[in-house]
Write an enzyme that holds these catalytic residues in place. Structure first.
Site, mmCIF file in Angstrom:
data_model
loop_
_atom_site.group_PDB
_atom_site.id
_atom_site.type_symbol
_atom_site.label_atom_id
_atom_site.label_comp_id
_atom_site.label_asym_id
_atom_site.label_seq_id
_atom_site.Cartn_x
_atom_site.Cartn_y
_atom_site.Cartn_z
ATOM 1 N N HIS A 32 0.923 -0.948 0.018
ATOM 2 C CA HIS A 32 -0.038 -0.143 -0.009
ATOM 3 C C HIS A 32 0.940 1.038 -0.030
ATOM 4 O O HIS A 32 0.396 2.207 -0.329
ATOM 5 C CB HIS A 32 -0.956 0.071 1.245
ATOM 6 C CG HIS A 32 -2.384 0.502 0.830
ATOM 7 N ND1 HIS A 32 -2.982 0.456 -0.145
ATOM 8 C CD2 HIS A 32 -3.313 0.778 1.890
ATOM 9 C CE1 HIS A 32 -4.125 0.663 -0.218
ATOM 10 N NE2 HIS A 32 -4.207 0.927 1.283
ATOM 11 N N ASN A 78 -7.274 6.379 3.872
ATOM 12 C CA ASN A 78 -8.545 6.745 3.461
ATOM 13 C C ASN A 78 -8.635 8.363 3.826
ATOM 14 O O ASN A 78 -10.023 8.805 3.221
ATOM 15 C CB ASN A 78 -9.494 6.164 4.390
ATOM 16 C CG ASN A 78 -9.229 6.198 5.702
ATOM 17 O OD1 ASN A 78 -8.425 7.000 6.439
ATOM 18 N ND2 ASN A 78 -10.050 5.692 6.519
ATOM 19 N N ASP A 103 -0.942 1.962 -5.405
ATOM 20 C CA ASP A 103 -0.931 0.496 -5.464
ATOM 21 C C ASP A 103 -2.032 0.174 -6.104
ATOM 22 O O ASP A 103 -3.168 0.853 -6.037
ATOM 23 C CB ASP A 103 -0.878 -0.137 -4.322
ATOM 24 C CG ASP A 103 -1.905 0.250 -3.365
ATOM 25 O OD1 ASP A 103 -1.946 1.421 -3.109
ATOM 26 O OD2 ASP A 103 -2.500 -0.820 -2.820
ATOM 27 N N ASN A 124 -9.511 3.283 -1.353
ATOM 28 C CA ASN A 124 -10.089 4.436 -0.437
ATOM 29 C C ASN A 124 -9.104 5.588 -0.535
ATOM 30 O O ASN A 124 -9.844 6.806 -0.546
ATOM 31 C CB ASN A 124 -9.945 3.794 1.238
ATOM 32 C CG ASN A 124 -11.011 2.657 1.578
ATOM 33 O OD1 ASN A 124 -11.872 2.781 0.916
ATOM 34 N ND2 ASN A 124 -10.643 2.066 2.266
#
Length: 197
Positions: A32, A78, A103, A124
């Protein structure tokens, strides 16, 4: 060929490059956070030094005649839009002057894809950006991290928050992705797509 010519827009930047990731030691080398890894490589190459700004880390660099701002939001994935939105407003960038490096589980590991706009694919960070910017038309540098393989019990969210596997050449991936970001700034999206997609 430059991506933009001075005077065409109000911004003093040619490109705002936002690399998505999560703050904290436990996330440093996870899938991530590949966006952060790419921005670290770009800052290293071009002598950028990080400072705290826009709820993140910002480095301003030159790539030939182009002026780039590199931003690593430190708001958690997020809430990335809060940081990127503030920077976009400050630098007065249009969506096509914003390149988001992130990613992507829908691309096989190591595959790169550049595109303008598109869906959010359940990401997100992208969702937060679209909400803050009021647009999904920003540029993307998608970096494939794949999905859990057969027999792997991890959820997709656990997968992206886990480190790259030892057999994955993360350094080579980061170098290629940084090359592709430089290509967008120097040559524009179409030529970058032809070379790296």
């Amino acid at each position: 060929m430059r991506l933009f010519r001075r005077g065409e827009r109000a911004s003093t930047l040619d490109l705002l490059v936002a690399g998505l990731g999560n703050p904290g030691r436990e996330y440093e080398r996870t899938r991530h956070n590949v966006g952060w890894l790419v921005l670290d490589e770009l800052a290293r190459r071009h002598g950028g030094s990080w400072r705290s700004k826009f709820s993140g880390s910002l480095a301003e660099v030159r790539l030939g005649d182009a002026r780039l701002a590199l931003l690593k939001p430190e708001t958690y994935m997020n809430e990335s839009g809060r940081s990127v939105g503030a920077a976009a407003r400050f630098f007065k960038v249009e969506p096509e002057q914003l390149l988001v490096v992130h990613d992507d589980v829908d691309l096989e590991p190591g595959r790169l894809q550049a595109r303008a706009g598109g869906g959010l694919a359940g990401h997100n960070g992208l969702r937060s950006l679209a909400q803050q910017l009021g647009s999904q038309d920003f540029l993307r540098r998608r970096i494939g991290v794949g999905r859990p393989g057969r027999g792997d019990q991890r959820s997709v969210s656990d997968w992206v928050l886990s480190p790259f596997a030892p057999e994955e050449d993360v350094e080579a991936l980061v170098v290629r992705a940084a090359d592709a970001v430089e290509a967008v700034a120097a040559e524009g999206l179409d030529r970058t797509q032809a070379r790296f997609n």
